[in-house]
Design a protein around this motif. Structure first.
Motif, mmCIF file in Angstrom:
data_model
loop_
_atom_site.group_PDB
_atom_site.id
_atom_site.type_symbol
_atom_site.label_atom_id
_atom_site.label_comp_id
_atom_site.label_asym_id
_atom_site.label_seq_id
_atom_site.Cartn_x
_atom_site.Cartn_y
_atom_site.Cartn_z
ATOM 1 N N VAL A 66 1.069 -0.673 0.258
ATOM 2 C CA VAL A 66 0.304 -0.392 -0.046
ATOM 3 C C VAL A 66 1.445 1.632 0.110
ATOM 4 O O VAL A 66 2.266 1.265 0.771
ATOM 5 C CB VAL A 66 -1.259 -0.085 1.326
ATOM 6 N N THR A 80 -6.301 -1.880 -1.294
ATOM 7 C CA THR A 80 -6.746 -3.196 -0.868
ATOM 8 C C THR A 80 -7.426 -3.706 -1.856
ATOM 9 O O THR A 80 -7.214 -5.057 -2.199
ATOM 10 C CB THR A 80 -6.563 -3.294 0.281
ATOM 11 N N LEU A 95 0.533 -8.531 2.423
ATOM 12 C CA LEU A 95 0.394 -6.664 2.288
ATOM 13 C C LEU A 95 1.178 -6.008 2.971
ATOM 14 O O LEU A 95 1.943 -6.604 4.318
ATOM 15 C CB LEU A 95 -0.598 -6.607 2.505
ATOM 16 N N VAL A 122 -6.429 -10.351 3.480
ATOM 17 C CA VAL A 122 -5.193 -10.390 3.775
ATOM 18 C C VAL A 122 -4.791 -11.360 4.746
ATOM 19 O O VAL A 122 -5.465 -11.856 5.401
ATOM 20 C CB VAL A 122 -4.522 -9.467 4.117
#
Length: 258
Positions: A66, A80, A95, A122
């Protein structure tokens, strides 16, 4: 998180049909760790390659990051979700917080990442480009373990303190740019070691890093020849004096400073 293979694929700059072909070729050659990021603007390319590959999805570890302008909780959730759709996956395996700058706030960003884990979008939380102090702060905020820390790592930018910290706290260091943007080919120390082993400076750099127990690397390559050479480099066995010589290189060049 499953153990990451010694050599994965960095995908920054792999775009369009050429990028899809390169990533598919990498998977065919045995790459099982694919690394991308929102800021690379190629998550759809990675997703297309994964979809077109006969390799089962559960054999692959797909990681994305991110970017620093999307780290408030609501944007973490939204971006996401968009990343998962572009990648064509129900769950992102790993992530990362790409950089602890701009909109990053450990007290709000990291709980948002953990909520994504709780919701199943995630599987694992990682950090990228953090200092040891910033990792410690994240560790104190997170209720779950840090799975990986991604950082620039090569003979001209060696960070033993970060590697030691990862070993002490049981997370993986994922080294990007292990070939120093091609500079390893001009380093006399690596050229000499490569000649000694009838190998290449690239293979020497990759072997040097992957011999460390908690370090993996994600070099980028596009041609089948280079993709194969990078993944096979992990089998090169360096002598202790080779390692000492590499780690005594004094020149420092950080390619991706903040």
């Amino acid at each position: 998180m499953r153990q990451l293979p010694p050599v994965g694929l960095g995908t920054m700059g792999l775009d369009g049909p050429t990028g899809v072909t390169a990533i598919k070729t990498a998977i065919e050659l045995g790459y099982r760790h694919l690394d991308t990021a929102q800021i690379y603007d190629n998550e759809e390319v990675v997703g297309a390659a994964v979809e077109q590959s006969p390799t089962a999805r559960n054999e692959l570890t797909i990681a994305t990051k991110v970017w620093a302008d999307s780290l408030p909780p609501e944007q973490v959730f939204n971006t996401t979700t968009e990343s998962a759709a572009k990648l064509g996956v129900e769950t992102i395996d790993l992530l990362y917080v790409h950089r602890p700058i701009d909109t990053y706030d450990p007290e709000t960003t990291l709980p948002a990442f953990e909520q994504l884990v709780d919701e199943g979008l995630v599987s694992n939380v990682g950090l990228s480009n953090f200092t040891i102090e910033e990792i410690e702060t994240a560790h104190n905020v997170l209720s779950s373990p840090i799975s990986a820390h991604q950082t620039e790592l090569h003979p001209l930018f060696y960070q033993p303190a970060l590697i030691d910290h990862a070993r002490e706290h049981n997370y993986t260091v994922v080294g990007y740019s292990p070939l120093a943007g091609g500079a390893v080919f001009e380093l006399p120390t690596l050229v000499e070691i490569a000649e000694k082993h009838e190998s290449t400076p690239a293979a020497v750099s990759i072997a040097w890093l992957t011999e460390k127990e908690n370090v993996v690397v994600i070099p980028k390559a596009t041609s089948k020849t280079h993709l194969r050479a990078n993944i096979e480099a992990k089998s090169l066995e360096l002598d202790p004096e080779d390692v000492a010589a590499i780690e005594s290189i004094e020149a420092e060049r950080e390619l991706f400073a903040e």
